[in-house]
Structure formats: structure tokens, C-alpha cells
Scaffold this motif. Structure first.
Motif, PDB file in Angstrom:
ATOM      1  N   VAL A 124       0.856  -1.176   0.000  1.00  0.00           N
ATOM      2  CA  VAL A 124       0.000   0.000   0.000  1.00  0.00           C
ATOM      3  C   VAL A 124       0.895   1.229   0.000  1.00  0.00           C
ATOM      4  CG1 VAL A 124      -1.663   1.349   1.314  1.00  0.00           C
ATOM      5  CG2 VAL A 124      -1.944  -1.131   1.115  1.00  0.00           C
ATOM      6  N   MET A 125       0.738   2.069  -1.020  1.00  0.00           N
ATOM      7  CA  MET A 125       1.622   3.217  -1.196  1.00  0.00           C
ATOM      8  C   MET A 125       1.026   4.500  -0.634  1.00  0.00           C
ATOM      9  SD  MET A 125       3.904   1.444  -2.612  1.00  0.00           S
ATOM     10  CE  MET A 125       5.108   2.709  -2.951  1.00  0.00           C
ATOM     11  N   GLN A 126      -0.296   4.583  -0.610  1.00  0.00           N
ATOM     12  CA  GLN A 126      -0.947   5.773  -0.064  1.00  0.00           C
ATOM     13  C   GLN A 126      -2.334   5.371   0.401  1.00  0.00           C
ATOM     14  OE1 GLN A 126      -0.529   9.632  -2.035  1.00  0.00           O
ATOM     15  NE2 GLN A 126      -2.731   9.907  -1.896  1.00  0.00           N
ATOM     16  N   ASN A 127      -2.694   5.794   1.603  1.00  0.00           N
ATOM     17  CA  ASN A 127      -3.986   5.447   2.193  1.00  0.00           C
ATOM     18  C   ASN A 127      -4.500   6.695   2.900  1.00  0.00           C
ATOM     19  OD1 ASN A 127      -6.151   4.401   3.625  1.00  0.00           O
ATOM     20  ND2 ASN A 127      -5.101   2.513   4.189  1.00  0.00           N
ATOM     21  N   SER A 128      -5.348   7.475   2.228  1.00  0.00           N
ATOM     22  CA  SER A 128      -5.772   8.760   2.773  1.00  0.00           C
ATOM     23  C   SER A 128      -7.271   8.938   2.610  1.00  0.00           C
ATOM     24  CB  SER A 128      -5.036   9.913   2.086  1.00  0.00           C
ATOM     25  OG  SER A 128      -5.166   9.819   0.680  1.00  0.00           O
ATOM     26  N   SER A 129      -7.851   9.763   3.457  1.00  0.00           N
ATOM     27  CA  SER A 129      -9.298   9.960   3.441  1.00  0.00           C
ATOM     28  C   SER A 129      -9.640  11.433   3.496  1.00  0.00           C
ATOM     29  CB  SER A 129      -9.958   9.228   4.617  1.00  0.00           C
ATOM     30  OG  SER A 129      -9.481   9.757   5.850  1.00  0.00           O
ATOM     31  N   SER A 130     -10.889  11.743   3.073  1.00  0.00           N
ATOM     32  CA  SER A 130     -11.370  13.120   3.066  1.00  0.00           C
ATOM     33  C   SER A 130     -12.882  13.103   3.204  1.00  0.00           C
ATOM     34  CB  SER A 130     -10.977  13.830   1.766  1.00  0.00           C
ATOM     35  OG  SER A 130     -11.548  15.122   1.710  1.00  0.00           O
ATOM     36  N   ALA A 131     -13.429  14.158   3.776  1.00  0.00           N
ATOM     37  CA  ALA A 131     -14.868  14.295   3.899  1.00  0.00           C
ATOM     38  C   ALA A 131     -15.365  15.537   3.170  1.00  0.00           C
ATOM     39  CB  ALA A 131     -15.277  14.353   5.373  1.00  0.00           C
ATOM     40  N   SER A 132     -14.580  16.017   2.210  1.00  0.00           N
ATOM     41  CA  SER A 132     -14.975  17.205   1.458  1.00  0.00           C
ATOM     42  C   SER A 132     -14.398  17.102   0.057  1.00  0.00           C
ATOM     43  CB  SER A 132     -14.458  18.474   2.145  1.00  0.00           C
ATOM     44  OG  SER A 132     -13.053  18.540   2.033  1.00  0.00           O
ATOM     45  N   LYS A 133     -14.667  18.111  -0.777  1.00  0.00           N
ATOM     46  CA  LYS A 133     -14.180  18.070  -2.143  1.00  0.00           C
ATOM     47  C   LYS A 133     -12.662  18.155  -2.237  1.00  0.00           C
ATOM     48  CE  LYS A 133     -17.564  19.252  -5.636  1.00  0.00           C
ATOM     49  NZ  LYS A 133     -18.031  20.237  -6.615  1.00  0.00           N
ATOM     50  N   SER A 134     -11.989  18.294  -1.105  1.00  0.00           N
ATOM     51  CA  SER A 134     -10.534  18.259  -1.123  1.00  0.00           C
ATOM     52  C   SER A 134     -10.032  16.867  -1.468  1.00  0.00           C
ATOM     53  CB  SER A 134      -9.960  18.692   0.232  1.00  0.00           C
ATOM     54  OG  SER A 134     -10.369  17.807   1.260  1.00  0.00           O
ATOM     55  N   VAL A 135     -10.960  15.928  -1.722  1.00  0.00           N
ATOM     56  CA  VAL A 135     -10.564  14.598  -2.179  1.00  0.00           C
ATOM     57  C   VAL A 135      -9.658  14.692  -3.393  1.00  0.00           C
ATOM     58  CG1 VAL A 135     -12.601  14.332  -3.652  1.00  0.00           C
ATOM     59  CG2 VAL A 135     -11.403  12.310  -2.860  1.00  0.00           C
ATOM     60  N   THR A 136      -9.826  15.737  -4.198  1.00  0.00           N
ATOM     61  CA  THR A 136      -8.979  15.882  -5.384  1.00  0.00           C
ATOM     62  C   THR A 136      -7.515  16.046  -5.012  1.00  0.00           C
ATOM     63  OG1 THR A 136      -9.466  18.254  -5.427  1.00  0.00           O
ATOM     64  CG2 THR A 136     -10.841  16.826  -6.795  1.00  0.00           C
ATOM     65  N   SER A 137      -7.227  16.584  -3.832  1.00  0.00           N
ATOM     66  CA  SER A 137      -5.837  16.742  -3.414  1.00  0.00           C
ATOM     67  C   SER A 137      -5.188  15.401  -3.099  1.00  0.00           C
ATOM     68  CB  SER A 137      -5.757  17.650  -2.181  1.00  0.00           C
ATOM     69  OG  SER A 137      -6.365  17.027  -1.052  1.00  0.00           O
ATOM     70  N   MET A 138      -6.000  14.364  -2.885  1.00  0.00           N
ATOM     71  CA  MET A 138      -5.447  13.033  -2.594  1.00  0.00           C
ATOM     72  C   MET A 138      -5.083  12.278  -3.864  1.00  0.00           C
ATOM     73  SD  MET A 138      -7.826  11.671   0.539  1.00  0.00           S
ATOM     74  CE  MET A 138      -9.212  11.287  -0.515  1.00  0.00           C
ATOM     75  N   LEU A 139      -5.430  12.826  -5.021  1.00  0.00           N
ATOM     76  CA  LEU A 139      -5.192  12.105  -6.267  1.00  0.00           C
ATOM     77  C   LEU A 139      -3.722  12.077  -6.653  1.00  0.00           C
ATOM     78  CD1 LEU A 139      -8.194  13.335  -8.429  1.00  0.00           C
ATOM     79  CD2 LEU A 139      -7.967  11.172  -7.218  1.00  0.00           C
ATOM     80  N   ASN A 140      -2.958  13.059  -6.216  1.00  0.00           N
ATOM     81  CA  ASN A 140      -1.545  13.113  -6.566  1.00  0.00           C
ATOM     82  C   ASN A 140      -0.735  12.290  -5.561  1.00  0.00           C
ATOM     83  OD1 ASN A 140      -1.992  14.934  -8.729  1.00  0.00           O
ATOM     84  ND2 ASN A 140      -2.108  16.620  -7.253  1.00  0.00           N
ATOM     85  N   PRO A 141      -0.224  11.156  -5.978  1.00  0.00           N
ATOM     86  CA  PRO A 141       0.490  10.286  -5.040  1.00  0.00           C
ATOM     87  C   PRO A 141       1.726  10.967  -4.462  1.00  0.00           C
ATOM     88  CG  PRO A 141      -0.016   9.139  -7.098  1.00  0.00           C
ATOM     89  CD  PRO A 141      -0.287  10.594  -7.322  1.00  0.00           C
ATOM     90  N   THR A 142       2.013  10.647  -3.222  1.00  0.00           N
ATOM     91  CA  THR A 142       3.209  11.177  -2.567  1.00  0.00           C
ATOM     92  C   THR A 142       4.159  10.025  -2.280  1.00  0.00           C
ATOM     93  OG1 THR A 142       2.126  10.957  -0.399  1.00  0.00           O
ATOM     94  CG2 THR A 142       1.971  13.091  -1.502  1.00  0.00           C
ATOM     95  N   GLY A 143       5.396  10.165  -2.712  1.00  0.00           N
ATOM     96  CA  GLY A 143       6.402   9.162  -2.392  1.00  0.00           C
ATOM     97  C   GLY A 143       6.458   7.986  -3.344  1.00  0.00           C
ATOM     98  N   PHE A 144       5.670   7.976  -4.396  1.00  0.00           N
ATOM     99  CA  PHE A 144       5.768   6.899  -5.376  1.00  0.00           C
ATOM    100  C   PHE A 144       5.267   7.396  -6.710  1.00  0.00           C
ATOM    101  CE2 PHE A 144       1.368   6.519  -4.167  1.00  0.00           C
ATOM    102  CZ  PHE A 144       0.720   5.972  -5.264  1.00  0.00           C
ATOM    103  N   VAL A 145       5.567   6.652  -7.758  1.00  0.00           N
ATOM    104  CA  VAL A 145       5.196   7.011  -9.120  1.00  0.00           C
ATOM    105  C   VAL A 145       4.225   5.970  -9.654  1.00  0.00           C
ATOM    106  CG1 VAL A 145       6.030   7.405 -11.471  1.00  0.00           C
ATOM    107  CG2 VAL A 145       7.415   8.136  -9.509  1.00  0.00           C
ATOM    108  N   ILE A 146       3.120   6.424 -10.229  1.00  0.00           N
ATOM    109  CA  ILE A 146       2.172   5.501 -10.834  1.00  0.00           C
ATOM    110  C   ILE A 146       2.834   4.776 -12.001  1.00  0.00           C
ATOM    111  CG2 ILE A 146       0.075   5.401 -12.264  1.00  0.00           C
ATOM    112  CD1 ILE A 146      -1.172   7.435 -10.448  1.00  0.00           C
TER     113      ILE A 146
END
Length: 300
Positions: A124-146
Motif C-alpha cells: 500500500v503506497m498511499q492510504n488517505s481519506s477526506s470528507a470534502s471536495k478536497s478529495v482531489t488533493s489526494m489524487l496526486n500520489p506522494t512518495g511513489f510514481v504511478i
């Protein structure tokens, strides 16, 4: 809001308006009013209509339909996304879908949905949650490359099980598994984790899978959960696959919209004008507005 050209005869407004009104969200429709024709599924709902003329010559008019809105149902959404070599195209399609329409479907109209995105490769490279439209900020992976590494689906499913078990509210939970073009681990390794995930989900929850392939993997077909549509009777098939990236992306958007973006389609309505008003010849522009967005829909 609709801006229309006012002439002498009613020619094309009915077909065009019927098409566009079918796209209105729950913010435009009230629960408990109108009725659905059991034969056609078309929902007939009354609306408060007003007509305003911006100019003294009445060459144009604004025809406004108003309905009391209803809140969309909040969900716990868990996106399990393969970001390895086999899932690179799937992950990029998922990101684009969320940016284009998905975030609006999830968070529009005040629904307090919670969203978790779990990217996986070897681990698992990224495991993050959001309860608002800031979900878009979770789309850019941190620390790994797709697009790197080999997918370990069993590890990803373990993370999904933990995420489901950690939910403390009573809202329905949907796990959207955006799998790679193929499953890289053997069925004997993956299936126990799929069984654990199925056991963790309540009867009203669902596991929906999307795969960028000609057909879904047999395991996905067997464990994906059929679920009801938001605005029509019947169920949606839960194991989705398409080898075209464009159709794959639109299929993901459509399934997400059908499940969580609760609104009515195929609305039939009539336009009532008083004696001082001429008839509509053509609708040239349509807009709908919600608490978070305003969308313009072209119509000629």
C-alpha cells in the motif's frame, strides 16, 4: 435557469427541454411529489415556473423552474486503486474521472460522504481519506510514481478490510476496486482476502470493480456485489470491464453517478404561459445550479 428565444410558435422546445431536464440533480426535485410511470419509468413532477423578460422588446426570456431540493444520501466510499505497471492506465483514468465529474457526484448538494483512496503497488503506497471536495488533493500520489512495481492485490484488500472495519457511522459503504488489466497474484492468495472483505461489508454495502480489460477477472465477477440504482428500479452489474480507456473512464463515471448521485432522470414537464406571453420557438441555453456548482448545458 433557461434562456430562450421568444417568437411565435412552439417548435423545438419540448424535445430539447425534455432531454436537458432529465439531467437535473436532486437539488431540483423534491421527494414525495409527482409520480413515476410504471410502464416507462418517466418521472412526472410539478414545478413552480416563472418567466422573466430581460429586455423591453421581449426578444428573449428567462424561464425558471423551481423545486425544493432533497439531500443526497451520504456514503462511505473506498477507492482501491492499482498503481503498479498493470494498473497504470486504470489509475490515470480513475484520476481523470474524479477530477472531471466524480468529485461533484460524490460531494455535490451537501451530501456528507467520506472518501478514502488506497493506492497500491507491491505494498500500500498511499492510504488517505477526506470528507470534502478536497478529495482531489489526494489524487496526486506522494512518495511513489504511478506505473511502477508489481501489484499485490492481497495486501491492498487487507487495507480495504481495515478501512471498512474502521468505519463508525451507519452510512452505506461502497468499495470501488479499480483493478489493473489483470490480477497478478494467484486466486488462492487473493480469494481469502476477498472473503474477508465480503464478511466485513454489511448487506446494504457493495463491492464494485472496474477493470481496464476485455472482460473482468473471474474472481471479480464472483465477488462483486450487485446494487440498486439511485433513480431507477433494478440492479447495476458490479464487475465492470472495458478495454477502451475512454469507455472505461465513462463507465466508471456512469456507475458512480448511478449509485451515489441520487437524482431522477427522464423528467416530463409542460410549459405554461399566460395570455400575455408568446410561445417558445427554441431553447438556446440551459443551466442548473446547486449549492456547490453551476453547470451550463448547450442546446440548439
Amino acid at each position: 435557469m433557461r434562456k430562450t428565444t421568444i417568437k411565435n410558435r412552439l417548435l423545438s422546445w419540448l424535445l430539447c427541454a425534455a432531454l436537458l431536464l432529465g439531467m437535473l440533480p436532486t437539488a431540483a426535485l423534491a421527494a414525495g411529489t409527482g409520480r413515476a410511470d410504471p410502464a416507462t419509468g418517466i418521472y412526472e413532477a410539478p414545478a413552480t415556473v416563472s418567466v422573466e423578460y430581460p429586455t423591453t422588446d421581449r426578444s428573449t426570456a428567462q424561464i425558471i423552474y423551481r423545486k425544493e431540493g432533497i439531500a443526497a444520501t451520504p456514503y462511505n466510499l473506498i477507492f482501491l486503486v492499482d498503481a503498479s505497471v498493470t494498473g497504470a492506465d486504470s489509475a490515470l483514468s480513475f484520476q481523470r474521472m474524479i477530477l472531471d465529474v466524480g468529485a461533484s457526484y460524490i460531494y455535490d448538494y451537501g451530501a456528507a460522504s467520506s472518501t478514502r483512496i488506497i493506492y497500491y503497488q507491491n505494498n500500500v503506497m498511499q492510504n488517505s481519506s477526506s470528507a470534502s471536495k478536497s478529495v482531489t488533493s489526494m489524487l496526486n500520489p506522494t512518495g511513489f510514481v504511478i506505473g511502477q512495481g508489481v501489484a499485490r492485490e492481497s495486501v491492498a484488500l487487507q487495507a480495504a478490510v481495515q478501512a471498512v472495519q474502521g468505519i463508525t457511522n451507519d452510512d452505506p459503504t461502497v468499495v470501488f476496486w479499480v483493478a489493473g488489466s489483470k490480477l497478478t497474484e494467484s486466486p488462492d492468495v487473493i480469494e481469502p482476502q476477498l472473503q474477508a472483505l465480503t464478511a466485513a461489508l454489511d448487506p446494504e454495502d457493495a463491492l464494485v470493480t472496474w477493470q481496464l480489460a476485455d472482460t473482468p477477472s473471474e474472481l471479480l465477477t464472483r465477488y462483486a456485489t450487485e446494487h440498486t440504482q439511485a433513480h431507477k428500479e433494478g440492479t447495476i452489474r458490479a464487475a465492470h470491464a472495458d478495454s477502451s480507456a475512454v469507455l472505461f473512464r465513462s463507465g466508471m463515471a456512469e456507475m458512480l453517478e448511478q449509485l451515489v448521485h441520487d437524482h431522477y432522470h427522464d423528467i416530463r414537464f409542460s410549459l405554461a404561459l399566460d395570455g400575455s406571453q408568446t410561445l417558445v420557438k427554441q431553447i438556446t441555453d440551459v443551466r442548473y445550479e446547486s449549492s456547490s456548482t453551476a453547470v451550463s448545458l448547450g442546446c440548439q
